[in-house]
Design an enzyme around this catalytic site. Sequence first.
Site, PDB file in Angstrom:
ATOM      1  N   CYS A 140      14.644  41.329  12.783  1.00  0.00           N
ATOM      2  CA  CYS A 140      14.852  41.089  14.212  1.00  0.00           C
ATOM      3  C   CYS A 140      13.568  40.633  14.909  1.00  0.00           C
ATOM      4  CB  CYS A 140      15.358  42.375  14.863  1.00  0.00           C
ATOM      5  SG  CYS A 140      16.012  42.124  16.523  1.00  0.00           S
ATOM      6  N   CYS A 152      23.297  45.553  11.804  1.00  0.00           N
ATOM      7  CA  CYS A 152      24.738  45.302  11.950  1.00  0.00           C
ATOM      8  C   CYS A 152      25.326  44.529  10.772  1.00  0.00           C
ATOM      9  CB  CYS A 152      24.994  44.532  13.240  1.00  0.00           C
ATOM     10  SG  CYS A 152      24.143  45.226  14.646  1.00  0.00           S
ATOM     11  N   CYS A 167      18.086  43.703  10.628  1.00  0.00           N
ATOM     12  CA  CYS A 167      19.269  43.802  11.493  1.00  0.00           C
ATOM     13  C   CYS A 167      20.177  44.950  11.016  1.00  0.00           C
ATOM     14  CB  CYS A 167      20.037  42.479  11.473  1.00  0.00           C
ATOM     15  SG  CYS A 167      21.425  42.505  12.625  1.00  0.00           S
ATOM     16  N   CYS A 225      23.148  36.699  18.907  1.00  0.00           N
ATOM     17  CA  CYS A 225      22.912  38.068  18.431  1.00  0.00           C
ATOM     18  C   CYS A 225      24.271  38.722  18.224  1.00  0.00           C
ATOM     19  CB  CYS A 225      22.080  38.841  19.451  1.00  0.00           C
ATOM     20  SG  CYS A 225      21.946  40.599  19.073  1.00  0.00           S
ATOM     21  N   CYS A 245      16.309  37.805  14.461  1.00  0.00           N
ATOM     22  CA  CYS A 245      16.731  37.020  13.300  1.00  0.00           C
ATOM     23  C   CYS A 245      16.716  35.513  13.605  1.00  0.00           C
ATOM     24  CB  CYS A 245      18.133  37.462  12.892  1.00  0.00           C
ATOM     25  SG  CYS A 245      19.357  37.192  14.191  1.00  0.00           S
TER      26      CYS A 245
END
Length: 123
Positions: free
Chosen positions: A84, A67, A65, A95, A86
């Site tokens: 991902c 972010c 991920c 998400c 996740c």
Amino acid sequence: MTQTAPTESDRGKNKASTKSFEAMRKFAETYAKRTGTYFCVDPKITNAVIEGLAKHKDDLGAPLCPCRYYEDKQAEVENTYWNCPCVPMRERKECHCLLFLTEDNPFVGTQQELEVVAVDYDE
Ligand code: SF4
């Protein structure tokens, strides 16, 4: 100047390879359709997240991920929780990157196919 095999810079500075970007784009489109989720109303968000996933796939071998902050990215890849899609997405359709949005999300768009727009990472 002759062009050699594609590198991570073939699509611009700090970008993933074309191969990984296309792989993650296809994954995201297929997964959105399969889960009944949609991309963000702002395609720049979707492009940036897919770019980040693809860059991690190039650099780490898995679409970790993009972010989140990690002390040790390789350890997180091996842990698999944030690869991902996740666990929060698989279990609850959550998400936090705004890549896969449920219809009740205020940022949800209508697309399950990527509209490619330029996102610069030059700064
Ligand atoms: S929050 Fe989960 S599903 Fe969303 S981009 Fe990150 S890893 Fe993928």
